[in-house]
Design an enzyme around this catalytic site. Structure first.
Site, mmCIF file in Angstrom:
data_model
loop_
_atom_site.group_PDB
_atom_site.id
_atom_site.type_symbol
_atom_site.label_atom_id
_atom_site.label_comp_id
_atom_site.label_asym_id
_atom_site.label_seq_id
_atom_site.Cartn_x
_atom_site.Cartn_y
_atom_site.Cartn_z
ATOM 1 N N HIS A 255 86.060 -25.412 59.743
ATOM 2 C CA HIS A 255 86.388 -24.248 58.768
ATOM 3 C C HIS A 255 87.671 -24.351 58.127
ATOM 4 O O HIS A 255 88.510 -25.170 58.673
ATOM 5 C CB HIS A 255 86.776 -23.129 59.562
ATOM 6 C CG HIS A 255 86.318 -21.861 59.283
ATOM 7 N ND1 HIS A 255 87.448 -21.183 58.249
ATOM 8 C CD2 HIS A 255 85.353 -21.159 58.950
ATOM 9 C CE1 HIS A 255 86.768 -20.063 57.635
ATOM 10 N NE2 HIS A 255 85.580 -20.071 58.013
ATOM 11 N N ASP A 306 78.111 -20.024 62.132
ATOM 12 C CA ASP A 306 76.822 -20.380 61.723
ATOM 13 C C ASP A 306 76.072 -21.220 62.915
ATOM 14 O O ASP A 306 75.058 -21.342 62.987
ATOM 15 C CB ASP A 306 77.012 -21.160 60.527
ATOM 16 C CG ASP A 306 77.335 -20.486 59.116
ATOM 17 O OD1 ASP A 306 76.647 -19.350 59.164
ATOM 18 O OD2 ASP A 306 78.081 -20.994 58.681
HETATM 19 C C1 COA Z 1 83.673 -25.567 56.281
HETATM 20 C C2 COA Z 1 83.875 -26.780 55.572
HETATM 21 C C3 COA Z 1 83.152 -26.483 54.257
HETATM 22 C C4 COA Z 1 85.236 -26.612 55.470
HETATM 23 O O1 COA Z 1 85.752 -27.824 54.512
HETATM 24 P P1 COA Z 1 87.166 -28.125 54.180
HETATM 25 O O2 COA Z 1 88.293 -27.251 54.616
HETATM 26 O O3 COA Z 1 86.952 -28.572 52.703
HETATM 27 O O4 COA Z 1 87.428 -29.419 55.214
HETATM 28 P P2 COA Z 1 86.917 -30.995 54.557
HETATM 29 O O5 COA Z 1 85.433 -31.036 54.304
HETATM 30 O O6 COA Z 1 87.938 -31.401 53.719
HETATM 31 O O7 COA Z 1 87.079 -31.647 56.173
HETATM 32 C C5 COA Z 1 88.220 -32.270 56.567
HETATM 33 C C6 COA Z 1 88.167 -33.287 57.521
HETATM 34 O O8 COA Z 1 87.116 -32.985 58.578
HETATM 35 C C7 COA Z 1 85.689 -33.480 58.426
HETATM 36 N N1 COA Z 1 84.783 -32.423 58.782
HETATM 37 C C8 COA Z 1 84.927 -31.060 58.373
HETATM 38 N N2 COA Z 1 83.578 -30.623 58.789
HETATM 39 C C9 COA Z 1 82.948 -31.456 59.323
HETATM 40 C C10 COA Z 1 81.815 -31.371 60.184
HETATM 41 N N3 COA Z 1 81.096 -30.301 60.028
HETATM 42 N N4 COA Z 1 81.179 -32.565 60.726
HETATM 43 C C11 COA Z 1 81.958 -33.661 60.641
HETATM 44 N N5 COA Z 1 83.096 -33.765 59.939
HETATM 45 C C12 COA Z 1 83.692 -32.717 59.513
HETATM 46 C C13 COA Z 1 85.610 -33.869 57.034
HETATM 47 O O9 COA Z 1 84.702 -35.139 56.850
HETATM 48 C C14 COA Z 1 87.128 -34.432 56.525
HETATM 49 O O10 COA Z 1 87.193 -35.612 57.362
HETATM 50 P P3 COA Z 1 88.078 -36.786 56.554
HETATM 51 O O11 COA Z 1 89.413 -36.222 56.430
HETATM 52 O O12 COA Z 1 87.959 -37.858 57.378
HETATM 53 O O13 COA Z 1 87.228 -36.926 55.189
HETATM 54 C C15 COA Z 1 83.512 -27.903 56.230
HETATM 55 O O14 COA Z 1 84.078 -28.025 57.710
HETATM 56 C C16 COA Z 1 82.039 -28.167 56.543
HETATM 57 O O15 COA Z 1 81.565 -28.625 55.572
HETATM 58 N N6 COA Z 1 81.621 -27.848 57.701
HETATM 59 C C17 COA Z 1 80.137 -27.926 57.823
HETATM 60 C C18 COA Z 1 79.320 -26.764 57.045
HETATM 61 C C19 COA Z 1 79.650 -25.650 57.583
HETATM 62 O O16 COA Z 1 79.447 -25.334 58.911
HETATM 63 N N7 COA Z 1 79.768 -24.603 57.062
HETATM 64 C C20 COA Z 1 79.851 -23.056 57.288
HETATM 65 C C21 COA Z 1 81.440 -22.559 57.084
HETATM 66 S S1 COA Z 1 81.765 -21.136 58.173
#
Ligand code: COA
Length: 369
Positions: A255, A306
């Site tokens: 998140h 979710d």
């Molecule tokens: C929610 C979300 C978009 C937040 O994104 P964000 O704040 O931009 O975080 P990032 O995508 O930059 O992630 C930071 C790190 O954690 C990792 N990470 C984040 N969510 C992850 C996941 N669900 N599974 C595996 N790795 C994950 C990223 O790959 C990144 O790793 P890195 O630094 O080695 O590249 C992201 O956690 C995600 O894509 N989750 C899955 C989708 C989801 O469940 N969305 C619903 C949100 S309520």
């Protein structure tokens, strides 16, 4: 330096909901209290008015929602005419935009008119989704019942039979938990749109488009796709380890704001355990718990709202591609509350970009390129 994804940027003031030190509140009331005690309709009122309704106010809201739950024949015709194979979120986005064309107050920008439109949108969103689902199966649509609450009506219109109390309560709590979430992506999209003084339907159409993506509301559907792909709890560990090794994101985890867990997830986890037990399909809960433990220990990422909603909705007999539309039914409350708040104290939202493109470039005539 720009903040990629606007991380950490405080873009507005709001009194609707807050996330402070990992605690989520709606108008100052902890989400845990609301999940245990409040109905979705009480939460809708709370988000729109900043306080819980008195008995007569709640009764009036329920009456207004029930009276506005039907949708125009032309919108039903539009749903019927939607080409097969489209995602229900695309159909919902189009149908909500179309509803504006049948609302004589669509362009009336007074607070009273906008509150009436918020009521109509909240009332009609569940009807649109249920009607579309019936129509795509070649079934007759089911008219909403004026004596049913919103969760009850949605299940009734979807399945054509009266839902049991366990199902109604579970969906109602899920709606409470998803109703608002500070400046999430879809709410921000809604606020950006209406900050140009565009109408509420435009704001909601933008919000639905933003919610659809798998990094936001679309994640609940992606979680169920993963669980169905795994099939057997025994396979969960190897499946997830492989995905993590391939650097594939595990949907339903992580998140932007919560780094120590999403306070809504524990409620959905409890509901998932109960409902999968009742339906005799505990494998979905068992699999979810295994994935939860593994992703938490391997990546330090906790489940978000979710993750366990997927097995909850599946246990309610809801098809996978309606999971995100259900999120939209609930978040309609928050979106409309934020739009009303934006209008109250509006200023155009127009940030800047840090330019990183070429400089001192020149126009080259076509035949010299
Ligand atoms: C929610 C979300 C978009 C937040 O994104 P964000 O704040 O931009 O975080 P990032 O995508 O930059 O992630 C930071 C790190 O954690 C990792 N990470 C984040 N969510 C992850 C996941 N669900 N599974 C595996 N790795 C994950 C990223 O790959 C990144 O790793 P890195 O630094 O080695 O590249 C992201 O956690 C995600 O894509 N989750 C899955 C989708 C989801 O469940 N969305 C619903 C949100 S309520």
């Amino acid at each position: 330096m720009s903040a990629k994804g606007l991380e950490g940027i405080v873009a507005t003031q709001s009194s609707i909901s807050s996330i402070i030190d990992g605690v989520l509140t709606y108008a100052g009331i902890n989400i845990d209290e609301l999940a245990e005690n409040a109905s979705f309709e009480e939460v809708v009122y709370l988000l729109w008015h900043g306080r819980l309704p008195k008995a007569d106010e709640l009764a009036q809201l329920k009456k207004d929602l029930a009276e506005n739950a039907t949708i125009p024949e032309d919108v039903i015709a539009l749903l019927k005419a939607s080409p097969e194979g489209n995602h229900p979120m695309s159909v919902l986005r189009t149908a909500i935009s179309a509803l504006a064309l049948y609302d004589p107050e669509a362009q009336d920008m007074t607070r009273e008119a906008n509150l009436r439109k918020a009521t109509r949108l909240q009332a009609k969103v569940a009807t649109v989704i249920a009607a579309y689902h019936r129509l795509r199966q070649g079934k007759e649509i089911v008219a909403p019942r004026p004596d049913f609450c919103l969760a009850q009506n949605f299940l009734y219109m979807l399945n054509g039979e009266e839902p049991n109390q366990i199902a109604i309560d579970a969906l109602d709590t899920a709606l409470v938990l998803h109703a608002d979430h500070e400046l999430n992506a879809s709410t921000f999209a809604a606020r950006v749109t209406v900050a140009t003084l565009s109408d509420i339907y435009s704001g909601i159409t933008s919000a639905i488009g933003a919610l659809k993506g798998p990094l936001h509301g679309g994640a609940n559907e992606a979680v169920m796709a993963m669980l169905e792909d795994i099939k057997d709890p025994e396979q969960a560990e190897s499946y997830v380890r492989e995905k993590l090794a391939q650097k594939v994101k595990i949907m339903g985890f992580g998140h932007r704001v919560y780094k120590d867990g999403d306070p809504r997830a524990k409620h959905l986890r409890k509901m998932s355990e109960k409902l999968t037990g009742i339906t005799g399909q505990p494998q979905w809960y068992e699999m979810s718990v295994k994935i939860d433990e593994l992703v938490t220990s391997e990546k330090g990422l906790k489940p978000n709202v979710d993750f366990y909603s997927a097995s909850v909705y599946h246990s309610l007999g809801i098809p996978r591609d309606l999971f995100t539309p259900i999120f939209a039914i609930s978040r309609m409350a928050g979106w409309t509350a934020h739009i009303l708040e934006q209008y109250e104290n509006n200023r155009l939202i127009r940030p800047r970009a840090e330019y990183v493109g070429p400089v001192n470039a020149h126009y080259v005539p076509l035949d010299e390129r």
